[in-house]
Design an enzyme around this catalytic site. Structure first.
Site, PDB file in Angstrom:
ATOM      1  N   LYS A 168      58.459  42.825  45.745  1.00  0.00           N
ATOM      2  CA  LYS A 168      57.378  43.500  45.018  1.00  0.00           C
ATOM      3  C   LYS A 168      57.970  44.072  43.744  1.00  0.00           C
ATOM      4  O   LYS A 168      59.175  44.319  43.660  1.00  0.00           O
ATOM      5  CB  LYS A 168      56.794  44.630  45.881  1.00  0.00           C
ATOM      6  CG  LYS A 168      55.424  45.089  45.448  1.00  0.00           C
ATOM      7  CD  LYS A 168      54.312  44.217  45.982  1.00  0.00           C
ATOM      8  CE  LYS A 168      52.982  44.589  45.371  1.00  0.00           C
ATOM      9  NZ  LYS A 168      51.852  43.849  45.972  1.00  0.00           N
ATOM     10  N   ASP A 205      48.783  42.494  41.107  1.00  0.00           N
ATOM     11  CA  ASP A 205      48.441  43.572  42.049  1.00  0.00           C
ATOM     12  C   ASP A 205      47.621  44.549  41.202  1.00  0.00           C
ATOM     13  O   ASP A 205      47.058  44.148  40.167  1.00  0.00           O
ATOM     14  CB  ASP A 205      49.715  44.235  42.627  1.00  0.00           C
ATOM     15  CG  ASP A 205      49.413  45.203  43.771  1.00  0.00           C
ATOM     16  OD1 ASP A 205      49.166  44.747  44.892  1.00  0.00           O
ATOM     17  OD2 ASP A 205      49.398  46.429  43.542  1.00  0.00           O
TER      18      ASP A 205
HETATM   19  P1  NDP Z   1      42.737  46.175  40.701  1.00  0.00           P
HETATM   20  O1  NDP Z   1      43.608  46.799  39.678  1.00  0.00           O
HETATM   21  O2  NDP Z   1      42.007  44.941  40.367  1.00  0.00           O
HETATM   22  O3  NDP Z   1      41.675  47.233  41.227  1.00  0.00           O
HETATM   23  C1  NDP Z   1      42.061  48.431  41.811  1.00  0.00           C
HETATM   24  C2  NDP Z   1      40.818  49.223  42.152  1.00  0.00           C
HETATM   25  O4  NDP Z   1      41.201  50.360  42.911  1.00  0.00           O
HETATM   26  C3  NDP Z   1      40.097  49.746  40.934  1.00  0.00           C
HETATM   27  O5  NDP Z   1      38.732  49.887  41.213  1.00  0.00           O
HETATM   28  C4  NDP Z   1      40.749  51.110  40.744  1.00  0.00           C
HETATM   29  O6  NDP Z   1      39.932  52.039  40.031  1.00  0.00           O
HETATM   30  C5  NDP Z   1      40.924  51.557  42.168  1.00  0.00           C
HETATM   31  N1  NDP Z   1      42.084  52.455  42.251  1.00  0.00           N
HETATM   32  C6  NDP Z   1      43.347  52.200  41.839  1.00  0.00           C
HETATM   33  N2  NDP Z   1      44.144  53.259  42.038  1.00  0.00           N
HETATM   34  C7  NDP Z   1      43.346  54.197  42.583  1.00  0.00           C
HETATM   35  C8  NDP Z   1      43.572  55.516  43.023  1.00  0.00           C
HETATM   36  N3  NDP Z   1      44.783  56.094  42.911  1.00  0.00           N
HETATM   37  N4  NDP Z   1      42.517  56.193  43.558  1.00  0.00           N
HETATM   38  C9  NDP Z   1      41.311  55.604  43.668  1.00  0.00           C
HETATM   39  N5  NDP Z   1      41.038  54.357  43.261  1.00  0.00           N
HETATM   40  C10 NDP Z   1      42.034  53.668  42.727  1.00  0.00           C
HETATM   41  O7  NDP Z   1      43.689  45.972  41.978  1.00  0.00           O
HETATM   42  P2  NDP Z   1      43.484  44.984  43.210  1.00  0.00           P
HETATM   43  O8  NDP Z   1      42.049  44.888  43.548  1.00  0.00           O
HETATM   44  O9  NDP Z   1      44.265  43.761  42.952  1.00  0.00           O
HETATM   45  O10 NDP Z   1      44.269  45.785  44.357  1.00  0.00           O
HETATM   46  C11 NDP Z   1      43.633  46.731  45.212  1.00  0.00           C
HETATM   47  C12 NDP Z   1      44.478  46.928  46.456  1.00  0.00           C
HETATM   48  O11 NDP Z   1      44.611  45.674  47.141  1.00  0.00           O
HETATM   49  C13 NDP Z   1      45.902  47.422  46.235  1.00  0.00           C
HETATM   50  O12 NDP Z   1      46.291  48.235  47.320  1.00  0.00           O
HETATM   51  C14 NDP Z   1      46.708  46.144  46.260  1.00  0.00           C
HETATM   52  O13 NDP Z   1      48.062  46.370  46.581  1.00  0.00           O
HETATM   53  C15 NDP Z   1      45.984  45.388  47.353  1.00  0.00           C
HETATM   54  N6  NDP Z   1      46.193  43.957  47.382  1.00  0.00           N
HETATM   55  C16 NDP Z   1      45.881  43.192  46.299  1.00  0.00           C
HETATM   56  C17 NDP Z   1      46.062  41.813  46.341  1.00  0.00           C
HETATM   57  C18 NDP Z   1      45.619  40.933  45.228  1.00  0.00           C
HETATM   58  O14 NDP Z   1      45.676  39.706  45.411  1.00  0.00           O
HETATM   59  N7  NDP Z   1      45.181  41.436  44.111  1.00  0.00           N
HETATM   60  C19 NDP Z   1      46.675  41.167  47.518  1.00  0.00           C
HETATM   61  C20 NDP Z   1      46.882  42.049  48.634  1.00  0.00           C
HETATM   62  C21 NDP Z   1      46.679  43.393  48.535  1.00  0.00           C
HETATM   63  P3  NDP Z   1      40.180  52.279  38.441  1.00  0.00           P
HETATM   64  O15 NDP Z   1      39.560  51.091  37.768  1.00  0.00           O
HETATM   65  O16 NDP Z   1      39.502  53.567  38.181  1.00  0.00           O
HETATM   66  O17 NDP Z   1      41.672  52.348  38.278  1.00  0.00           O
END
Ligand code: NDP
Length: 448
Positions: A129, A169
């Site tokens: 990672k 991510d």
């Molecule tokens: P994105 O950056 O596309 O989206 C993240 C989302 O979560 C946004 O809506 C963001 O809001 C919100 N968010 C981020 N940080 C916080 C926080 N501290 N408190 C509240 N809301 C928060 O990321 P992903 O959708 O790719 O990832 C989301 C999760 O899924 C993570 O845990 C990631 O590790 C996991 N994941 C992702 C994969 C992938 O393929 N993308 C694969 C496996 C797991 P805002 O816009 O306000 O920041």
């Protein structure tokens, strides 16, 4: 039993001493190791081979300076990370996270989880990672490009299509992967599968964008089948409105569910008539704005400041898909009280250990992230396979493989939970099934 428990406790103690201040990493290790106690009872050879001591120590940790210039010519400096955790099953594989909260402990928790998740997919991928404390929010496209170029200028000396293949991510989507791939090509002259999540025109795989969200819903569908029910007619709450959340919404809706609430880090929107995905995509993917804009277009929806309140919304199924530790014990109790029957983690470690306990004790089907969100990295593995073949498979072909993999992961986790005496506990099952393959490979490869 006392001796075996001692082995786990000793390993945990070493992790705490050797990695001070890395709370998320300690949490992730504790969760996995607790599940593994019955494994060490059955397999004393793992203790003799020092598997635990080795598996909690990353093979390599790289920390580097990322200098870049903002649009006004000011010099900015961020910190970059790549943790190459375990290569027993294949090249290191795992995403890059760009978020101001990133520090070594976050990258290590994610890298550690990734080892077992990648193992569960059945594909040849080790765990790694990376990321940076860079905050893409409010930055222009050119600033993001200059940052990505600087980040890759250092990262390129540590990665390779057969050694370490990063992906996206939080904060790293198609735009960032594109800029990093361009810089990789410029520096090395190689057009190869060095990153996954690439654009479809230059080696990306169909379904990769949708994969984590779709996969999470496929996994949850299996949990619902075990309860003799399905997504049809269910109301669903999904936290986040990023890559995972958006495509979890799409698939759940296709299967007949209604998504009634979504969030971002500022707050959440709720609409009993269902959240319109096109509007969410327009706001978050195209305009890169805040979710509160949603209520301007949909008068029946309400916006509430503060993202944690989303768990008060009544639902049958919850898919936490934003970030770590976003769903705590109180939130879990509220979900149970409101009749929620299934929770699948789209994000990594979104539920606190106390919340997970509440779900397990109250007969809520619970899918831990390393199983439920493995569809993203699985499809990254399929992208690597296509890149090696110099071929691109159709949407249907990749989606079918993804679906198969998610069903298999559910099956393996469920079978391991039964074999090791905690039937239906998919936390234990996923940890054990993921661990066994890595441990056997480490045994076979000697002390390296
Ligand atoms: P994105 O950056 O596309 O989206 C993240 C989302 O979560 C946004 O809506 C963001 O809001 C919100 N968010 C981020 N940080 C916080 C926080 N501290 N408190 C509240 N809301 C928060 O990321 P992903 O959708 O790719 O990832 C989301 C999760 O899924 C993570 O845990 C990631 O590790 C996991 N994941 C992702 C994969 C992938 O393929 N993308 C694969 C496996 C797991 P805002 O816009 O306000 O920041």
């Amino acid at each position: 039993m006392a001796m075996q428990a001692g082995y786990v406790e000793r390993a945990l103690e070493t992790v705490r001493k050797r990695n001070p201040g890395e709370a998320e990493f300690h949490q992730a290790v504790l969760e996995v190791l607790e599940s593994l106690k019955p494994v060490f009872k059955k397999h004393p050879e793992f203790e003799e081979a020092g598997i635990l001591e080795r598996i909690v120590e990353p093979e390599r940790q790289i920390i580097f300076r990322v200098p870049w210039q903002d649009d006004k010519g000011g010099v900015r400096v961020n910190r970059g990370f790549r943790v190459q955790f375990n290569s027993a099953l294949g090249p290191y594989k795992g995403g890059l996270r760009f978020h101001p909260s990133v520090y070594l402990g976050i990258i290590k928790f994610l890298g550690f989880e990734q080892i077992f998740k990648n193992s569960l997919t059945g594909l040849m991928m080790g765990g790694g990672k990376g990321g940076s404390d860079f905050d893409p929010k409010g930055k222009s496209d050119s600033e993001v490009m200059r940052f990505c170029q600087s980040f890759m200028t250092e990262l390129q000396r540590h990665i390779g299509a057969d050694t370490d293949v990063p992906a996206g991510d939080i904060g790293v989507g198609g735009r960032e992967v594109g800029y990093m791939f361009g810089q990789w090509k410029k520096l090395t002259g190689l057009f190869n599968g060095i990153l996954t999540g690439k654009g479809l025109d230059f080696g990306g795989s169909l379904v990769r964008t949708e994969a984590t969200g779709y996969g999470c819903v496929y996994f949850c569908e299996e949990m619902l089948k075990d309860r003799k029910t399905s997504f049809a007619g269910k109301s669903v709450v999904i936290s986040g409105s990023g890559n995972v959340a958006i495509y979890a919404h799409q698939k759940a809706t296709q299967l007949g569910a209604k998504v009634v609430a979504m969030s971002d880090s500022g707050g959440f929107v709720h609409d009993v008539h269902g959240i319109n995905l096109d509007t969410i995509k327009q706001i978050k993917e195209v305009e890169r704005k805040r979710i509160k804009e949603y209520v301007k277009a949909h008068k029946s929806a309400q916006y509430t400041e503060g993202c944690a309140g989303i768990w008060n919304v009544e639902c049958d199924v919850a898919l936490p898909s934003a970030t770590q530790n976003e769903l705590d014990e109180d939130a879990a109790k509220t979900l149970v009280k409101n009749g929620c029957i299934a929770v699948a983690e789209g994000a990594n470690m979104p539920c606190t250990p106390e919340a997970v306990k509440v779900f397990l004790e109250n007969n809520v089907s619970f899918g831990p992230g390393k199983a439920a969100n493995a569809g993203g990295v699985a499809t990254s593995g399929l992208e690597m396979a296509q890149n090696s073949q110099r071929l691109a498979w159709s949407f249907e072909e990749v989606d079918e493989k993804l679906h198969r993999i998610m069903v298999d992961i559910h099956h393996s986790a469920k079978a391991a939970s039964e074999e090791y005496g905690t039937p239906g506990n998919l936390v234990n099952g996923a940890n054990i099934a993921g661990f066994m393959k890595v441990a056997r490979a480490m045994m076979a490869q000697g002390i390296v």
